[in-house]
Scaffold this motif. Structure first.
Motif, short mmCIF file in Angstrom:
data_model
loop_
_atom_site.label_atom_id
_atom_site.label_comp_id
_atom_site.label_asym_id
_atom_site.label_seq_id
_atom_site.Cartn_x
_atom_site.Cartn_y
_atom_site.Cartn_z
N ALA A 199 21.03 7.33 10.09
CA ALA A 199 20.70 7.65 8.71
C ALA A 199 19.93 8.96 8.71
N PRO A 200 20.15 9.77 7.65
CA PRO A 200 19.57 11.11 7.65
C PRO A 200 18.05 11.11 7.80
N THR A 201 17.52 12.25 8.22
CA THR A 201 16.08 12.45 8.32
C THR A 201 15.44 12.20 6.95
N GLY A 202 14.34 11.50 6.96
CA GLY A 202 13.61 11.23 5.72
C GLY A 202 14.11 10.01 4.96
N SER A 203 15.01 9.25 5.59
CA SER A 203 15.59 8.12 4.84
C SER A 203 14.88 6.79 5.12
N GLY A 204 13.74 6.85 5.79
CA GLY A 204 12.95 5.62 5.95
C GLY A 204 13.31 4.77 7.15
N LYS A 205 13.77 5.41 8.22
CA LYS A 205 14.17 4.63 9.40
C LYS A 205 12.97 3.92 10.05
N THR A 206 11.82 4.57 10.06
CA THR A 206 10.66 3.97 10.73
C THR A 206 10.35 2.58 10.17
N LEU A 207 10.22 2.47 8.86
CA LEU A 207 9.93 1.16 8.28
C LEU A 207 11.11 0.21 8.44
N SER A 208 12.32 0.77 8.52
CA SER A 208 13.48 -0.12 8.67
C SER A 208 13.37 -0.93 9.97
N SER A 250 0.83 -1.21 0.00
CA SER A 250 0.00 0.00 0.00
C SER A 250 0.86 1.27 0.00
N TYR A 251 2.14 1.13 0.33
CA TYR A 251 3.03 2.30 0.30
C TYR A 251 3.45 2.67 -1.13
N ARG A 252 3.32 1.71 -2.02
CA ARG A 252 3.62 1.96 -3.42
C ARG A 252 5.04 2.40 -3.70
N PHE A 253 6.00 2.06 -2.85
CA PHE A 253 7.36 2.35 -3.28
C PHE A 253 8.00 1.07 -3.80
N ILE A 254 8.97 1.26 -4.67
CA ILE A 254 9.51 0.10 -5.38
C ILE A 254 10.81 -0.36 -4.75
N GLU A 255 11.60 0.61 -4.28
CA GLU A 255 12.93 0.24 -3.79
C GLU A 255 13.05 0.48 -2.30
N LEU A 256 13.92 -0.30 -1.69
CA LEU A 256 14.24 -0.06 -0.30
C LEU A 256 15.23 1.09 -0.21
N THR A 257 15.20 1.83 0.89
CA THR A 257 16.24 2.84 1.11
C THR A 257 17.46 2.11 1.69
N PRO A 258 18.65 2.74 1.61
CA PRO A 258 19.86 2.06 2.09
C PRO A 258 19.76 1.58 3.55
N ILE A 259 19.19 2.38 4.41
CA ILE A 259 19.11 1.94 5.81
C ILE A 259 18.21 0.71 5.94
N GLN A 260 17.16 0.67 5.13
CA GLN A 260 16.27 -0.50 5.16
C GLN A 260 16.98 -1.75 4.63
N MET A 261 17.79 -1.57 3.58
CA MET A 261 18.53 -2.71 3.01
C MET A 261 19.36 -3.42 4.06
N LEU A 292 0.92 5.62 14.04
CA LEU A 292 0.07 5.57 12.85
C LEU A 292 0.68 4.65 11.79
N GLU A 293 1.99 4.77 11.62
CA GLU A 293 2.66 3.92 10.64
C GLU A 293 2.55 2.44 11.06
N CYS A 294 2.65 2.22 12.35
CA CYS A 294 2.57 0.86 12.89
C CYS A 294 1.16 0.29 12.68
P1 ADP Z 1 13.20 8.98 8.98
O1 ADP Z 1 12.64 8.38 10.23
O2 ADP Z 1 14.48 8.32 8.54
O3 ADP Z 1 13.35 10.47 9.09
P2 ADP Z 1 10.71 8.13 7.86
O4 ADP Z 1 10.75 6.75 8.33
O5 ADP Z 1 9.83 9.08 8.61
O6 ADP Z 1 12.17 8.74 7.79
O7 ADP Z 1 10.30 8.10 6.32
C1 ADP Z 1 10.14 9.27 5.56
C2 ADP Z 1 9.13 9.05 4.43
O8 ADP Z 1 9.66 8.13 3.47
C3 ADP Z 1 7.83 8.44 4.90
O9 ADP Z 1 6.77 9.14 4.29
C4 ADP Z 1 7.89 7.02 4.42
O10 ADP Z 1 6.60 6.49 4.16
C5 ADP Z 1 8.71 7.13 3.18
N1 ADP Z 1 9.43 5.88 2.83
C6 ADP Z 1 9.87 4.94 3.69
N2 ADP Z 1 10.52 3.95 3.04
C7 ADP Z 1 10.50 4.27 1.74
C8 ADP Z 1 10.99 3.64 0.54
N3 ADP Z 1 11.64 2.47 0.60
N4 ADP Z 1 10.78 4.25 -0.65
C9 ADP Z 1 10.12 5.42 -0.69
N5 ADP Z 1 9.62 6.07 0.38
C10 ADP Z 1 9.80 5.51 1.59
#
Ligand code: ADP
Ligand code: MG
Length: 258
Positions: A83-92, A56-67, A129-131
């Motif tokens: 990892a920098p702000t916005g780099s997808g740490k929450t999902l990692s 449902s997130y519709r992204f195709i690639e993992l970010t480096p921290i997620q990898m 919310l993400e959880c």
């Molecule tokens: P951080 O905690 O590192 O600052 P977040 O986890 O808040 O970053 O993620 C920032 C945004 O990137 C969120 O909107 C999230 O849904 C989105 N995101 C997370 N993983 C990916 C991904 N693999 N590809 C694209 N967008 C992603």
């Protein structure tokens, strides 16, 4: 190994530690590589549901921290990640955490299985919310403490549900720990995750070290594992992690600056 080094260099994934799990390039790998396949095979239904929630997130690639962090945490390794702000740490951390929790056997599911700490209410709410979004249909119960006094009045009944994740600020948790009948609720915690650890260790958050120590001690399950996340590298966080975490895996994303 050469391929692994190339992948890490390409994405500026720096690692430090013993026997560090290999990074993955895509989530599909979790299904297809034997190392992970066994983890996902037992509960195919739930794993499928988790993958569906992710789609449902519709992204195709993992970010480096997620990898790098997803395989590290799936292997139950303790970690400190920057990892920098916005780099997808929450999902990692949520992806491996939810997969861990869906794979628990019925008799292992009682109580609060995971604790996620964040410096502010807003941040804990975002993680919550993400959880919720990611745990749809997984029999996992995320909680955000919004009114601690109400929980006290209700005798913490809300935590009777099985397989729950408690998301909170350290302050609120410390307040709850001071109440009768709460402390033993943390005995089931198997993952303790600290988000924005750099902020929590900052000047002005002086009490945090003590709070963290008290929370760390209260989560006394022999299975507990810890993971720390920050936007920037700080010596304070590193020092704490090196002292308290077991066989630490350090991961940082970006060009090396130390
Ligand atoms: P951080 O905690 O590192 O600052 P977040 O986890 O808040 O970053 O993620 C920032 C945004 O990137 C969120 O909107 C999230 O849904 C989105 N995101 C997370 N993983 C990916 C991904 N693999 N590809 C694209 N967008 C992603
Ligand atoms: Mg974040």
């Amino acid at each position: 190994q050469e391929k692994i080094n190339h992948l890490r260099n390409l994405h500026h994934i720096n690692v430090n530690g013993n026997d560090i799990p290999n990074p993955i390039e895509s989530l599909d790998q979790l299904y297809n590589e034997t190392e992970f396949k066994k983890m996902f095979d037992d509960l195919k239904e739930h794993s499928k549901q988790l993958m569906q929630n992710l789609s449902s997130y519709r992204f195709i690639e993992l970010t480096p921290i997620q990898m790098q962090i997803i395989p590290v945490m799936l292997n139950n390794r303790e970690t400190m990640a920057c990892a920098p702000t916005g780099s997808g740490k929450t999902l990692s951390f949520l992806i491996p955490l939810l997969s861990y929790m869906t794979n628990l056997k019925q008799e292992e599911r009682s109580g609060i299985k995971a604790l996620i700490l964040a410096p502010t209410r807003e941040l804990s709410q975002q993680i919550y919310l993400e959880c919720c979004r990611l745990s749809t249909g997984l029999n996992i119960n995320p909680y955000l403490i919004s009114n601690a006094n109400k929980e006290i009045k209700n005798n913490f009944k809300i935590f009777d549900k099985e397989n729950s994740i408690l998301i909170t600020t350290p302050n609120r948790l410390i307040f709850l720990l001071g109440q009768d009948g709460f402390k033993h609720r943390l005995k089931d915690v198997e993952w303790m995750i600290v988000d924005e650890a750099d902020k929590l260790f900052e000047e002005g958050q002086k009490g945090f070290r003590d709070q963290l120590g008290a929370i760390y001690k209260a989560c006394d399950n022999p299975k507990v594992k810890h993971a720390f996340f920050s936007a920037t590298f700080t010596n304070e966080v590193e020092e704490w992690c090196k002292l308290n975490l077991n066989n630490l895996v350090q991961v940082s994303i970006g060009r090396k600056n130390k």
